[in-house]
Design an enzyme around this catalytic site. Structure first.
Site, PDB file in Angstrom:
ATOM      1  N   SER A 127       3.334 -25.088 -15.159  1.00  0.00           N
ATOM      2  CA  SER A 127       3.346 -23.635 -15.329  1.00  0.00           C
ATOM      3  C   SER A 127       2.998 -23.274 -16.768  1.00  0.00           C
ATOM      4  CB  SER A 127       4.714 -23.084 -14.902  1.00  0.00           C
ATOM      5  OG  SER A 127       4.651 -21.689 -14.704  1.00  0.00           O
ATOM      6  N   ASP A 176       2.549 -22.237  -8.258  1.00  0.00           N
ATOM      7  CA  ASP A 176       3.245 -22.761  -9.435  1.00  0.00           C
ATOM      8  C   ASP A 176       3.759 -24.184  -9.219  1.00  0.00           C
ATOM      9  OD1 ASP A 176       5.298 -23.199 -11.485  1.00  0.00           O
ATOM     10  OD2 ASP A 176       5.127 -21.060 -11.876  1.00  0.00           O
TER      11      ASP A 176
END
Length: 322
Positions: free
Chosen positions: A39, A183
């Site tokens: 991320s 993500d």
């Protein structure tokens, strides 16, 4: 020896990780062969691999909601001098009418990535023989994937970084090769084990959460705040699982593992990006890394003893009748 730097997910809290990395690389002169990010961590590793710390700091301390979101699912307003985050219901309804799959969209972030991680940088990283690995969650195949700069083109690499950052359903869904990605933190928030599998013998891992839980959440007031609480609950346990597995793997492979947690809770909504706050976090990360390294060094220096250790040592000498 093969040294690795691992940076966890954490949205805007990445600014804290930047400060930690800056101290380790400029003051401790630590050099890494392998960089792994999830991320927000995936956004940082290209600059870190090239030692572009000033550029990274400028990037992370000058972003805001408009820099990230092309369709912002949140509204931010000040109440009694404090920022309060609420849901942008109108924007979400508009997304539904347009047939979007998510509440918000982060196309601006994709543009930001391509503008700041250039093809020239990508080529320089390849020539340096350093490896960058980013984590993505393959929702179609229900598995975690690790994408290396050595195995893909520049265009693909930018896509994987963007996909690794997309906290769905509040950000865009990456659809690539007939599969859907989100993500990387949904499955591998702190990819320590992957660093070990790739041959790392020493790892510095920056974890954008406190080591011990320090908050009790207020009761959810609507479905969206409840969704945030549920996601946060799951990610907290994913993180702990990643760290536990990483520690076990490190012990098994005799890998030196240094963990850098945030000393306090930075925010309860890491999808809010504020330049002033992130500048403070960068400075805090730098100061924390300095104090952490001094603490570690004192543990390995026998000439630095506490008063209690001196007294215990004198007692031992007396007991030996020396």
């Amino acid at each position: 020896m093969k040294k690795a730097l691992v940076i966890s997910g954490g949205g805007s809290k990445g600014a804290f990780a930047g400060g930690v990395a800056q101290y380790l690389m400029t003051k401790e002169h630590r050099e890494y062969d392998l960089f792994l990010g999830t991320s927000t961590g995936s956004l940082m590793v290209s600059h870190l691999a090239l030692g572009m710390l000033d550029e990274l700091k400028k990037l992370y301390t000058n972003v805001n909601q408009d820099t990230i979101f092309s369709s912002n699912p949140f509204k931010i307003k000040k109440v009694a001098g404090e920022k309060v985050v609420s849901i942008n219901h109108f924007g979400m309804v508009r997304n539904f009418f347009k047939g979007r799959k998510t509440f918000g969209e982060s196309k601006n972030l994709h543009n930001l990535i391509k503008n700041n991680i250039t093809k020239k940088m990508y080529e320089e990283i390849k020539e340096s023989n350093k490896e960058i690995v980013v984590t993505v969650s393959n929702l179609t195949q229900n598995q975690i994937e690790y994408k290396s700069n050595k195995d893909c083109t520049y265009e693909d690499f930018c896509d994987w970084i963007w996909g690794s950052c997309n906290y769905v359903p509040f950000m865009s869904l990456l659809e690539k090769d007939r599969q859907q990605y989100a993500d990387g933190g949904f499955g591998s928030l702190v990819p320590i084990r992957e660093a070990i599998l790739r041959g790392a013998t020493e790892i510095d891992a920056i974890i954008l959460e406190t080591e011990v839980s320090q908050i009790n959440r207020l009761p959810a007031k609507n479905p969206f705040s409840l969704l945030f609480d549920v996601f946060d609950f799951m990610l907290t346990h994913v993180e702990r699982h990643n760290i536990t597995i990483g520690k076990l793997a490190a012990n098994n492979k005799d890998v030196k593992l240094n963990l850098y947690y945030t000393p306090t809770v930075l925010t309860t909504n890491s999808l809010v990006f504020d330049e002033k706050t992130m500048r403070k976090w960068w400075k805090s990360g730098y100061k924390y890394a300095k104090s952490k390294r001094e603490e570690l060094m004192s543990e390995f220096r026998p000439d630095i003893l506490t008063d209690q250790e001196v007294e215990e040592g004198l007692d031992d000498v007396e007991n030996l009748n020396i």
